[in-house]
Enzyme design. Structure first.
Site, PDB file in Angstrom:
ATOM      1  N   HIS A 205       0.809  -1.222   0.000  1.00 43.67           N
ATOM      2  CA  HIS A 205       0.000   0.000   0.000  1.00 43.67           C
ATOM      3  C   HIS A 205       0.839   1.268   0.000  1.00 43.67           C
ATOM      4  O   HIS A 205       0.313   2.364  -0.115  1.00 43.67           O
ATOM      5  CB  HIS A 205      -0.929   0.031   1.219  1.00 43.67           C
ATOM      6  CG  HIS A 205      -0.200   0.317   2.488  1.00 43.67           C
ATOM      7  ND1 HIS A 205       0.502  -0.648   3.145  1.00 43.67           N
ATOM      8  CD2 HIS A 205      -0.022   1.462   3.185  1.00 43.67           C
ATOM      9  CE1 HIS A 205       1.073  -0.115   4.214  1.00 43.67           C
ATOM     10  NE2 HIS A 205       0.778   1.167   4.263  1.00 43.67           N
TER      11      HIS A 205
HETATM   12  C1  UD1 Z   1      -1.702   5.337   6.259  1.00 43.42           C
HETATM   13  C2  UD1 Z   1      -0.346   5.704   6.853  1.00 43.42           C
HETATM   14  C3  UD1 Z   1       0.646   4.578   6.637  1.00 43.42           C
HETATM   15  C4  UD1 Z   1       0.099   3.267   7.156  1.00 43.42           C
HETATM   16  C5  UD1 Z   1      -1.234   3.010   6.495  1.00 43.42           C
HETATM   17  C6  UD1 Z   1      -1.834   1.717   6.970  1.00 43.42           C
HETATM   18  C7  UD1 Z   1       0.228   8.094   6.714  1.00 43.42           C
HETATM   19  C8  UD1 Z   1       1.121   9.062   6.055  1.00 43.42           C
HETATM   20  N1  UD1 Z   1       0.208   6.882   6.180  1.00 43.42           N
HETATM   21  O1  UD1 Z   1      -1.529   5.249   4.859  1.00 43.42           O
HETATM   22  O2  UD1 Z   1       1.836   4.884   7.342  1.00 43.42           O
HETATM   23  O3  UD1 Z   1       1.007   2.231   6.869  1.00 43.42           O
HETATM   24  O4  UD1 Z   1      -2.114   4.094   6.812  1.00 43.42           O
HETATM   25  O5  UD1 Z   1      -3.029   1.385   6.401  1.00 43.42           O
HETATM   26  O6  UD1 Z   1      -0.416   8.425   7.682  1.00 43.42           O
HETATM   27  N2  UD1 Z   1      -9.041   5.081   2.395  1.00 43.42           N
HETATM   28  C9  UD1 Z   1     -10.282   4.501   2.399  1.00 43.42           C
HETATM   29  N3  UD1 Z   1     -10.822   4.138   3.613  1.00 43.42           N
HETATM   30  C10 UD1 Z   1     -10.195   4.362   4.790  1.00 43.42           C
HETATM   31  C11 UD1 Z   1      -8.936   4.977   4.755  1.00 43.42           C
HETATM   32  C12 UD1 Z   1      -8.363   5.330   3.568  1.00 43.42           C
HETATM   33  O7  UD1 Z   1     -10.882   4.280   1.370  1.00 43.42           O
HETATM   34  O8  UD1 Z   1     -10.750   3.994   5.848  1.00 43.42           O
HETATM   35  C13 UD1 Z   1      -8.422   5.453   1.101  1.00 43.42           C
HETATM   36  C14 UD1 Z   1      -8.696   6.874   0.661  1.00 43.42           C
HETATM   37  O9  UD1 Z   1      -8.793   6.890  -0.713  1.00 43.42           O
HETATM   38  C15 UD1 Z   1      -7.420   7.584   1.065  1.00 43.42           C
HETATM   39  C16 UD1 Z   1      -6.367   6.511   0.847  1.00 43.42           C
HETATM   40  O10 UD1 Z   1      -7.007   5.303   1.221  1.00 43.42           O
HETATM   41  O11 UD1 Z   1      -7.186   8.740   0.332  1.00 43.42           O
HETATM   42  C17 UD1 Z   1      -5.120   6.707   1.643  1.00 43.42           C
HETATM   43  O12 UD1 Z   1      -5.444   6.856   3.043  1.00 43.42           O
HETATM   44  P1  UD1 Z   1      -4.450   7.700   4.005  1.00 43.42           P
HETATM   45  O13 UD1 Z   1      -4.972   7.684   5.382  1.00 43.42           O
HETATM   46  O14 UD1 Z   1      -4.179   9.014   3.384  1.00 43.42           O
HETATM   47  O15 UD1 Z   1      -3.081   6.908   3.944  1.00 43.42           O
HETATM   48  P2  UD1 Z   1      -2.783   5.339   3.891  1.00 43.42           P
HETATM   49  O16 UD1 Z   1      -2.291   4.986   2.543  1.00 43.42           O
HETATM   50  O17 UD1 Z   1      -3.926   4.564   4.426  1.00 43.42           O
END
Ligand code: UD1
Length: 374
Positions: A205
């Site tokens: 991811h």
């Molecule tokens: C975040 C953490 C990363 C961790 C990961 C675990 C940061 C910088 N990154 O990355 O260190 O390893 O979590 O999972 O904080 N989304 C959903 N549903 C959710 C959450 C996210 O659909 O419940 C999607 C959205 O499109 C979002 C994308 O995932 O924009 C990324 O989510 P984000 O929280 O920005 O970062 P992660 O890639 O999850």
């Protein structure tokens, strides 16, 4: 003493669960749980509260997704009035996600003591958003709880004074051990029609691996070769699913959904809860991942792990554990996977203090905080 515990994203939940349990055993500690809402889907957040018996958050900030700056700013804006109202003696943050850094900064500016659990880890790769979060969080923390010896060394080299650093072990392993009875009861292998030791597990991811389609394609190319031997089970993070579906060249070996069970290929399934994921990993033959925490869990479970990154901030998983850093070159991944699968397996050595009691050590340190000092 009031301790405000901050969680936001999936890898925070298994770290806060044992800490909340340890705090609730101490009558003089009043733990508060504040959930930023960085992760909000049932599969990314809700099911972890159920699986791990985490109490419902006292405060839910509902920040959701956004760019790094937006997410960080939103946590800070929404957390500040909560901390002003609650005036905790300590704000405790875990790990390295955006919510961790945002909460640490907010608390430090309100002159509230900050405790960082999992301090000092460094990949020395500042293109990783988590590395920036780690550096900033540690710089403003008053209590730096480290999981491995390298953490202490890095903090000292950055000029942090020894009396703020506490080598306590790994709360993630507290969670794994204290919930072992629960996850050994998981039926995930039956549900996915898998045989013990006859499949691998994949997680990917990191933006550096999945946001650029050429890199993702090279990784899937390597995985598709490994998956000729046995199926690879890939619980897919929401940020990755669209990119995988658009890899036209590999659609014949990528199978989506939790349905029928092909004997080879890559099976992309919905994200799993904690208990099912631990059971899946424990019985797998190999794990290929870009996660930080999974490098630690495989070390303790004794499952061979290939890390599809150029570096790790958790070197003890390589020196003591089952982890090997292989980067993203397809030929290297395929060669290293074959070597791991064919070689006799050496049992890992548990890193020092990864004994399931880190949370108790952390709480013992925090109990000594004088609530009247600022
Ligand atoms: C975040 C953490 C990363 C961790 C990961 C675990 C940061 C910088 N990154 O990355 O260190 O390893 O979590 O999972 O904080 N989304 C959903 N549903 C959710 C959450 C996210 O659909 O419940 C999607 C959205 O499109 C979002 C994308 O995932 O924009 C990324 O989510 P984000 O929280 O920005 O970062 P992660 O890639 O999850």
């Amino acid at each position: 003493m009031k301790i405000a515990n901050i969680v936001g994203a999936r890898p925070n939940f298994m770290k806060i669960a044992p800490l909340m349990k340890a705090m609730r055993k101490q009558p003089e500690i009043q733990p508060l749980l504040i959930h930023t809402g960085q992760h909000y889907d049932a599969g990314m957040a809700g099911c972890f509260f159920q699986d791990l018996g985490i109490p419902s958050p006292d405060v839910f900030l509902e920040v959701g997704s956004g760019s790094h700056a937006m997410q960080t700013a939103e946590v800070m804006k929404r957390l500040e009035p909560v901390l002003e109202r609650q005036r905790p003696d300590v704000v405790l943050v875990v790990g390295d996600v955006n919510s961790t850094m945002a909460a640490a900064l907010t608390a430090a500016k309100l002159n509230i003591k900050v405790a960082h659990v999992e301090a000092g880890l460094r990949s020395f790769d500042r293109t990783m958003p988590e590395e920036i979060n780690r550096l900033v969080t540690d710089a403003v923390s008053d209590f730096l709880f480290v999981t491995e010896e390298s953490g202490e060394r890095h903090l000292l080299a950055e000029g942090i004074s020894q009396d703020k650093i506490f080598f306590v072990g790994n709360v993630m392993i507290d969670c794994l051990e204290s919930s072992r009875r629960l996850w050994t009861g998981s039926t995930i292998l039956e549900q996915l029609q898998l045989n013990k030791g006859r499949y691998g597990v994949v997680t990917l991811h990191r933006p550096s691996n999945v946001d650029e389609s050429q890199t993702l394609e090279r990784l899937v190319e390597a995985l598709s070769v490994v998956a000729e031997r046995f199926p690879l089970i890939f619980p897919v993070h929401p940020r990755t699913i669209g990119a995988l579906k658009s890899l036209e060249r590999f659609q014949s070996c990528l199978h989506f959904g939790n349905g029928a069970a092909p004997t080879t290929g890559i099976r992309c399934i919905a994200p799993l809860g904690y208990l099912d994921f631990m059971a899946l990993v424990e019985h797998s033959r190999i794990v290929l991942t870009d996660s930080g925490g999974i490098q630690e869990e495989t070390t303790v479970l004794g499952v061979p792990c290939l890390t599809l990154r150029e570096n790790t901030e958790r070197p003890v998983t390589v020196t003591h554990g089952t982890n090997r850093i292989v980067g993203s070159s397809p030929s290297r991944i395929v060669t290293e996977a074959a070597r791991m699968l064919d070689a006799p397996f050496n049992a890992p050595v548990l890193p020092p203090l990864w004994d399931g009691h880190a949370s108790e050590r952390i709480v013992a340190v925090l109990r000594r905080v004088d609530p009247t000092s600022t």
